[in-house]
Design a protein around this motif. Structure first.
Motif, PDB file in Angstrom:
ATOM      1  N   PHE A  19      -8.145  -0.132  -2.611  1.00  0.00           N
ATOM      2  CA  PHE A  19      -7.202  -0.862  -1.766  1.00  0.00           C
ATOM      3  C   PHE A  19      -6.019  -1.353  -2.603  1.00  0.00           C
ATOM      4  N   ASP A  20      -6.287  -1.766  -3.840  1.00  0.00           N
ATOM      5  CA  ASP A  20      -5.204  -2.223  -4.715  1.00  0.00           C
ATOM      6  C   ASP A  20      -4.204  -1.104  -4.973  1.00  0.00           C
ATOM      7  N   GLU A  21      -4.711   0.078  -5.283  1.00  0.00           N
ATOM      8  CA  GLU A  21      -3.825   1.214  -5.536  1.00  0.00           C
ATOM      9  C   GLU A  21      -3.071   1.611  -4.269  1.00  0.00           C
ATOM     10  N   LEU A  22      -3.745   1.578  -3.133  1.00  0.00           N
ATOM     11  CA  LEU A  22      -3.082   1.904  -1.870  1.00  0.00           C
ATOM     12  C   LEU A  22      -1.959   0.917  -1.579  1.00  0.00           C
ATOM     13  N   ALA A  23      -2.204  -0.369  -1.789  1.00  0.00           N
ATOM     14  CA  ALA A  23      -1.157  -1.378  -1.573  1.00  0.00           C
ATOM     15  C   ALA A  23       0.019  -1.150  -2.516  1.00  0.00           C
ATOM     16  N   GLU A  24      -0.284  -0.793  -3.754  1.00  0.00           N
ATOM     17  CA  GLU A  24       0.766  -0.493  -4.734  1.00  0.00           C
ATOM     18  C   GLU A  24       1.590   0.707  -4.293  1.00  0.00           C
ATOM     19  N   LEU A  25       0.923   1.738  -3.793  1.00  0.00           N
ATOM     20  CA  LEU A  25       1.624   2.929  -3.309  1.00  0.00           C
ATOM     21  C   LEU A  25       2.457   2.628  -2.067  1.00  0.00           C
ATOM     22  N   MET A  26       1.951   1.772  -1.198  1.00  0.00           N
ATOM     23  CA  MET A  26       2.711   1.393  -0.008  1.00  0.00           C
ATOM     24  C   MET A  26       4.003   0.688  -0.410  1.00  0.00           C
ATOM     25  N   ASN A  27       3.935  -0.090  -1.470  1.00  0.00           N
ATOM     26  CA  ASN A  27       5.126  -0.761  -1.974  1.00  0.00           C
ATOM     27  C   ASN A  27       6.078   0.251  -2.601  1.00  0.00           C
ATOM     28  N   ALA A  28       5.562   1.085  -3.490  1.00  0.00           N
ATOM     29  CA  ALA A  28       6.405   2.024  -4.243  1.00  0.00           C
ATOM     30  C   ALA A  28       6.993   3.129  -3.369  1.00  0.00           C
ATOM     31  N   ARG A  29       6.223   3.649  -2.432  1.00  0.00           N
ATOM     32  CA  ARG A  29       6.660   4.810  -1.652  1.00  0.00           C
ATOM     33  C   ARG A  29       7.258   4.458  -0.299  1.00  0.00           C
ATOM     34  N   ALA A  30       6.925   3.269   0.239  1.00  0.00           N
ATOM     35  CA  ALA A  30       7.426   2.911   1.566  1.00  0.00           C
ATOM     36  C   ALA A  30       8.156   1.576   1.573  1.00  0.00           C
ATOM     37  N   GLY A  31       8.217   0.917   0.420  1.00  0.00           N
ATOM     38  CA  GLY A  31       8.942  -0.346   0.329  1.00  0.00           C
ATOM     39  C   GLY A  31       8.280  -1.501   1.060  1.00  0.00           C
ATOM     40  N   LEU A  32       6.967  -1.422   1.242  1.00  0.00           N
ATOM     41  CA  LEU A  32       6.240  -2.460   1.969  1.00  0.00           C
ATOM     42  C   LEU A  32       5.482  -3.356   0.999  1.00  0.00           C
ATOM     43  N   SER A  33       5.496  -4.631   1.277  1.00  0.00           N
ATOM     44  CA  SER A  33       4.720  -5.577   0.489  1.00  0.00           C
ATOM     45  C   SER A  33       3.452  -5.891   1.262  1.00  0.00           C
ATOM     46  N   VAL A  34       2.347  -5.325   0.804  1.00  0.00           N
ATOM     47  CA  VAL A  34       1.068  -5.481   1.485  1.00  0.00           C
ATOM     48  C   VAL A  34       0.079  -6.108   0.513  1.00  0.00           C
ATOM     49  N   ASP A  35      -0.607  -7.132   0.974  1.00  0.00           N
ATOM     50  CA  ASP A  35      -1.626  -7.787   0.170  1.00  0.00           C
ATOM     51  C   ASP A  35      -2.901  -6.938   0.211  1.00  0.00           C
ATOM     52  N   PRO A  36      -3.346  -6.438  -0.943  1.00  0.00           N
ATOM     53  CA  PRO A  36      -4.561  -5.619  -0.932  1.00  0.00           C
ATOM     54  C   PRO A  36      -5.783  -6.374  -0.414  1.00  0.00           C
ATOM     55  N   GLN A  37      -5.827  -7.685  -0.617  1.00  0.00           N
ATOM     56  CA  GLN A  37      -6.950  -8.470  -0.111  1.00  0.00           C
ATOM     57  C   GLN A  37      -6.961  -8.487   1.412  1.00  0.00           C
ATOM     58  N   GLU A  38      -5.774  -8.510   2.015  1.00  0.00           N
ATOM     59  CA  GLU A  38      -5.703  -8.459   3.480  1.00  0.00           C
ATOM     60  C   GLU A  38      -6.208  -7.114   3.983  1.00  0.00           C
ATOM     61  N   MET A  39      -5.815  -6.028   3.290  1.00  0.00           N
ATOM     62  CA  MET A  39      -6.305  -4.712   3.686  1.00  0.00           C
ATOM     63  C   MET A  39      -7.817  -4.631   3.534  1.00  0.00           C
ATOM     64  N   LYS A  40      -8.345  -5.200   2.459  1.00  0.00           N
ATOM     65  CA  LYS A  40      -9.798  -5.197   2.249  1.00  0.00           C
ATOM     66  C   LYS A  40     -10.513  -5.956   3.366  1.00  0.00           C
ATOM     67  N   SER A  41      -9.907  -7.038   3.828  1.00  0.00           N
ATOM     68  CA  SER A  41     -10.550  -7.829   4.874  1.00  0.00           C
ATOM     69  C   SER A  41     -10.345  -7.232   6.266  1.00  0.00           C
ATOM     70  N   ARG A  42      -9.363  -6.339   6.400  1.00  0.00           N
ATOM     71  CA  ARG A  42      -9.081  -5.690   7.697  1.00  0.00           C
ATOM     72  C   ARG A  42      -8.954  -4.174   7.507  1.00  0.00           C
ATOM     73  N   PRO A  43      -9.976  -3.508   6.978  1.00  0.00           N
ATOM     74  CA  PRO A  43      -9.843  -2.090   6.638  1.00  0.00           C
ATOM     75  C   PRO A  43      -9.673  -1.167   7.840  1.00  0.00           C
ATOM     76  N   ASP A  44     -10.014  -1.659   9.027  1.00  0.00           N
ATOM     77  CA  ASP A  44      -9.888  -0.825  10.219  1.00  0.00           C
ATOM     78  C   ASP A  44      -8.656  -1.168  11.051  1.00  0.00           C
ATOM     79  N   ALA A  45      -7.817  -2.064  10.524  1.00  0.00           N
ATOM     80  CA  ALA A  45      -6.510  -2.287  11.164  1.00  0.00           C
ATOM     81  C   ALA A  45      -5.697  -1.006  10.979  1.00  0.00           C
ATOM     82  N   THR A  46      -4.822  -0.735  11.895  1.00  0.00           N
ATOM     83  CA  THR A  46      -4.045   0.503  11.779  1.00  0.00           C
ATOM     84  C   THR A  46      -2.953   0.354  10.731  1.00  0.00           C
TER      85      THR A  46
END
Length: 85
Positions: free
Chosen positions: A7-34
């Motif tokens: 999830f940490d690497e995915l959040a990093e890639l979302m920032n680098a490739r799509a310009g999004l600031s995403v908290d990896p902990q939020e993704m970990k807590s909501r892995p089935d969010a779209t």
């Protein structure tokens, strides 16, 4: 040996490739969010897939490009990487 994408690497890639600031902990807590919930669109996901293919030297395939959630994406990508070993 090829590791697993986290999830940490995915959040990093979302920032680098799509310009999004995403908290990896939020993704970990909501892995089935779209990805739309995290404001990632299909072009951003394509950029992430392209970066992972470059980084790991392994095609991820259309399955990765079609994933709708972080959990599905990580399961697909990590399954592809594990099968390549």
């Amino acid at each position: 040996m090829i590791g697993t994408v986290t999830f940490d690497e995915l959040a990093e890639l979302m920032n680098a490739r799509a310009g999004l600031s995403v908290d990896p902990q939020e993704m970990k807590s909501r892995p089935d969010a779209t990805f739309a919930d995290f404001e990632l669109d299909s072009l951003g996901l394509l950029g992430i897939v392209a970066e992972l293919e470059k980084r790991y030297g392994q095609p991820m395939g259309a399955d990765a490009e079609g994933c709708k959630t972080p959990r599905a994406f990580l399961d697909t990508v990590n399954g592809t990487l594990a099968a390549a070993v």
